[in-house]
Motif scaffolding. Structure first.
Motif, PDB file in Angstrom:
ATOM      1  N   MET A  46       9.091  11.400  -3.521  1.00  0.00           N
ATOM      2  CA  MET A  46       8.308  11.750  -2.362  1.00  0.00           C
ATOM      3  C   MET A  46       8.557  13.213  -2.010  1.00  0.00           C
ATOM      4  SD  MET A  46       8.588  10.398   1.584  1.00  0.00           S
ATOM      5  CE  MET A  46      10.123  11.187   1.937  1.00  0.00           C
ATOM      6  N   ASN A  47       7.475  13.929  -1.780  1.00  0.00           N
ATOM      7  CA  ASN A  47       7.570  15.293  -1.282  1.00  0.00           C
ATOM      8  C   ASN A  47       7.686  15.253   0.225  1.00  0.00           C
ATOM      9  OD1 ASN A  47       7.243  16.331  -3.845  1.00  0.00           O
ATOM     10  ND2 ASN A  47       5.028  16.410  -3.662  1.00  0.00           N
ATOM     11  N   ARG A  48       8.580  16.023   0.765  1.00  0.00           N
ATOM     12  CA  ARG A  48       8.825  16.067   2.205  1.00  0.00           C
ATOM     13  C   ARG A  48       8.801  17.515   2.648  1.00  0.00           C
ATOM     14  NH1 ARG A  48      13.213  16.785   5.501  1.00  0.00           N
ATOM     15  NH2 ARG A  48      13.461  15.349   7.243  1.00  0.00           N
ATOM     16  N   GLN A  49       7.958  17.821   3.644  1.00  0.00           N
ATOM     17  CA  GLN A  49       7.832  19.192   4.122  1.00  0.00           C
ATOM     18  C   GLN A  49       7.984  19.222   5.638  1.00  0.00           C
ATOM     19  OE1 GLN A  49       3.997  20.950   3.423  1.00  0.00           O
ATOM     20  NE2 GLN A  49       4.527  22.854   4.427  1.00  0.00           N
ATOM     21  N   VAL A  50       8.791  20.161   6.112  1.00  0.00           N
ATOM     22  CA  VAL A  50       8.958  20.363   7.547  1.00  0.00           C
ATOM     23  C   VAL A  50       7.753  21.133   8.072  1.00  0.00           C
ATOM     24  CG1 VAL A  50      10.344  21.524   9.308  1.00  0.00           C
ATOM     25  CG2 VAL A  50      11.468  20.320   7.423  1.00  0.00           C
ATOM     26  N   ILE A  51       7.185  20.658   9.176  1.00  0.00           N
ATOM     27  CA  ILE A  51       6.072  21.333   9.845  1.00  0.00           C
ATOM     28  C   ILE A  51       6.632  22.001  11.091  1.00  0.00           C
ATOM     29  CG2 ILE A  51       3.821  21.045  10.944  1.00  0.00           C
ATOM     30  CD1 ILE A  51       3.860  20.327   7.921  1.00  0.00           C
ATOM     31  N   CYS A  52       6.329  23.276  11.262  1.00  0.00           N
ATOM     32  CA  CYS A  52       6.845  24.022  12.404  1.00  0.00           C
ATOM     33  C   CYS A  52       5.808  25.058  12.846  1.00  0.00           C
ATOM     34  CB  CYS A  52       8.147  24.718  12.011  1.00  0.00           C
ATOM     35  SG  CYS A  52       8.933  25.593  13.368  1.00  0.00           S
ATOM     36  N   THR A  53       5.598  25.160  14.147  1.00  0.00           N
ATOM     37  CA  THR A  53       4.686  26.154  14.684  1.00  0.00           C
ATOM     38  C   THR A  53       5.247  26.728  15.976  1.00  0.00           C
ATOM     39  OG1 THR A  53       2.461  26.593  15.533  1.00  0.00           O
ATOM     40  CG2 THR A  53       3.325  24.372  15.864  1.00  0.00           C
ATOM     41  N   ASN A  54       4.978  28.000  16.215  1.00  0.00           N
ATOM     42  CA  ASN A  54       5.370  28.644  17.467  1.00  0.00           C
ATOM     43  C   ASN A  54       4.434  28.259  18.612  1.00  0.00           C
ATOM     44  OD1 ASN A  54       7.506  29.981  16.247  1.00  0.00           O
ATOM     45  ND2 ASN A  54       6.251  31.753  15.722  1.00  0.00           N
ATOM     46  N   HIS A  55       3.337  27.560  18.299  1.00  0.00           N
ATOM     47  CA  HIS A  55       2.352  27.175  19.309  1.00  0.00           C
ATOM     48  C   HIS A  55       2.710  25.864  19.999  1.00  0.00           C
ATOM     49  CE1 HIS A  55      -0.160  30.504  18.154  1.00  0.00           C
ATOM     50  NE2 HIS A  55      -0.065  30.121  16.893  1.00  0.00           N
ATOM     51  N   ALA A  56       3.832  25.293  19.615  1.00  0.00           N
ATOM     52  CA  ALA A  56       4.371  24.089  20.259  1.00  0.00           C
ATOM     53  C   ALA A  56       5.848  24.367  20.535  1.00  0.00           C
ATOM     54  CB  ALA A  56       4.208  22.864  19.366  1.00  0.00           C
ATOM     55  N   PRO A  57       6.435  23.642  21.474  1.00  0.00           N
ATOM     56  CA  PRO A  57       7.842  23.890  21.805  1.00  0.00           C
ATOM     57  C   PRO A  57       8.777  23.666  20.624  1.00  0.00           C
ATOM     58  CG  PRO A  57       6.821  22.417  23.412  1.00  0.00           C
ATOM     59  CD  PRO A  57       5.856  22.576  22.297  1.00  0.00           C
ATOM     60  N   ALA A  58       9.793  24.491  20.563  1.00  0.00           N
ATOM     61  CA  ALA A  58      10.835  24.299  19.558  1.00  0.00           C
ATOM     62  C   ALA A  58      11.589  23.009  19.881  1.00  0.00           C
ATOM     63  CB  ALA A  58      11.785  25.488  19.563  1.00  0.00           C
ATOM     64  N   PRO A  59      12.060  22.312  18.882  1.00  0.00           N
ATOM     65  CA  PRO A  59      12.832  21.096  19.130  1.00  0.00           C
ATOM     66  C   PRO A  59      14.045  21.374  20.017  1.00  0.00           C
ATOM     67  CG  PRO A  59      12.237  21.253  16.824  1.00  0.00           C
ATOM     68  CD  PRO A  59      11.880  22.567  17.450  1.00  0.00           C
ATOM     69  N   VAL A  60      14.373  20.399  20.857  1.00  0.00           N
ATOM     70  CA  VAL A  60      15.535  20.541  21.747  1.00  0.00           C
ATOM     71  C   VAL A  60      16.718  19.724  21.229  1.00  0.00           C
ATOM     72  CG1 VAL A  60      14.176  21.104  23.791  1.00  0.00           C
ATOM     73  CG2 VAL A  60      14.687  18.715  23.282  1.00  0.00           C
ATOM     74  N   GLY A  61      16.680  19.377  19.973  1.00  0.00           N
ATOM     75  CA  GLY A  61      17.741  18.591  19.360  1.00  0.00           C
ATOM     76  C   GLY A  61      17.649  18.679  17.848  1.00  0.00           C
ATOM     77  N   PRO A  62      18.394  17.846  17.133  1.00  0.00           N
ATOM     78  CA  PRO A  62      18.413  17.877  15.674  1.00  0.00           C
ATOM     79  C   PRO A  62      17.232  17.128  15.054  1.00  0.00           C
ATOM     80  CG  PRO A  62      19.987  16.268  16.459  1.00  0.00           C
ATOM     81  CD  PRO A  62      19.400  16.926  17.681  1.00  0.00           C
ATOM     82  N   TYR A  63      16.036  17.676  15.238  1.00  0.00           N
ATOM     83  CA  TYR A  63      14.819  17.104  14.660  1.00  0.00           C
ATOM     84  C   TYR A  63      13.809  18.227  14.465  1.00  0.00           C
ATOM     85  CZ  TYR A  63      13.032  17.320  19.459  1.00  0.00           C
ATOM     86  OH  TYR A  63      12.647  17.753  20.694  1.00  0.00           O
ATOM     87  N   ASN A  64      12.706  17.930  13.788  1.00  0.00           N
ATOM     88  CA  ASN A  64      11.644  18.894  13.567  1.00  0.00           C
ATOM     89  C   ASN A  64      10.397  18.473  14.324  1.00  0.00           C
ATOM     90  OD1 ASN A  64      12.639  20.904  11.537  1.00  0.00           O
ATOM     91  ND2 ASN A  64      13.176  19.000  10.513  1.00  0.00           N
ATOM     92  N   GLN A  65       9.484  19.412  14.511  1.00  0.00           N
ATOM     93  CA  GLN A  65       8.236  19.105  15.208  1.00  0.00           C
ATOM     94  C   GLN A  65       7.458  18.029  14.466  1.00  0.00           C
ATOM     95  OE1 GLN A  65       6.687  23.075  15.209  1.00  0.00           O
ATOM     96  NE2 GLN A  65       7.227  23.404  17.354  1.00  0.00           N
ATOM     97  N   ALA A  66       7.471  18.099  13.152  1.00  0.00           N
ATOM     98  CA  ALA A  66       6.781  17.094  12.341  1.00  0.00           C
ATOM     99  C   ALA A  66       7.303  17.160  10.916  1.00  0.00           C
ATOM    100  CB  ALA A  66       5.275  17.310  12.353  1.00  0.00           C
ATOM    101  N   ILE A  67       7.053  16.086  10.206  1.00  0.00           N
ATOM    102  CA  ILE A  67       7.368  16.010   8.776  1.00  0.00           C
ATOM    103  C   ILE A  67       6.117  15.530   8.054  1.00  0.00           C
ATOM    104  CG2 ILE A  67       8.724  14.811   6.989  1.00  0.00           C
ATOM    105  CD1 ILE A  67      10.419  16.752   8.617  1.00  0.00           C
ATOM    106  N   SER A  68       5.777  16.230   6.988  1.00  0.00           N
ATOM    107  CA  SER A  68       4.693  15.796   6.120  1.00  0.00           C
ATOM    108  C   SER A  68       5.320  15.071   4.936  1.00  0.00           C
ATOM    109  CB  SER A  68       3.887  17.006   5.625  1.00  0.00           C
ATOM    110  OG  SER A  68       2.949  16.609   4.653  1.00  0.00           O
TER     111      SER A  68
END
Length: 129
Positions: free
Chosen positions: A1-23
């Motif tokens: 399985m390919n796993r990619q972290v999704i991150c954008t400055n247009h949404a709040p940065a995570p406030v803990g040990p997680y990412n905004q989204a995972i593809s």
């Protein structure tokens, strides 16, 4: 399985040990719960106002979806967490602006005793592209 972290400055940065989204495998997007944080200031918006908070949550979700090349119509599952179930009708009214009833995703809505930063609403979703 390919796993990619999704991150954008247009949404709040995570406030803990997680990412905004995972593809996952480039097809499924798992968007972390979003709260009413302003991505520019990292401050809560609409303290005590579920309408303002829900609108900010939806804006944050949309930004993460866009960063993953997804749109509202790609969303297949939503989970809503409310501090007070009495806010359900208000949140539902705003939510309905993004998801027409005939194509709306599966959804769960639960009342919880407390949410991060004492917000009134948190929403997460799963999208398929």
């Amino acid at each position: 399985m390919n796993r990619q972290v999704i991150c954008t400055n247009h949404a709040p940065a995570p406030v803990g040990p997680y990412n905004q989204a995972i593809s996952a495998s480039g097809q499924m997007i798992f968007v972390s719960g979003q709260i009413a944080l302003d991505p520019n200031t990292s401050e809560i918006v609409g303290t005590g106002d579920v309408t303002i908070q829900t609108k900010q949550v939806m804006t944050n979700l949309e930004a993460v979806l866009e960063a993953a090349n997804a749109k509202w119509e790609n969303v297949v599952k939503v989970s809503i967490f409310l501090k007070d179930m009495n806010d359900f009708a208000t949140v539902n009214g705003i939510y309905a602006q993004y998801f027409p009833a005939d194509t709306a995703p599966a959804r769960a809505c639960v009342e919880v005793s407390r949410l991060p930063k004492d917000v009134l609403v948190e929403i997460e979703c799963i999208a398929v592209i």
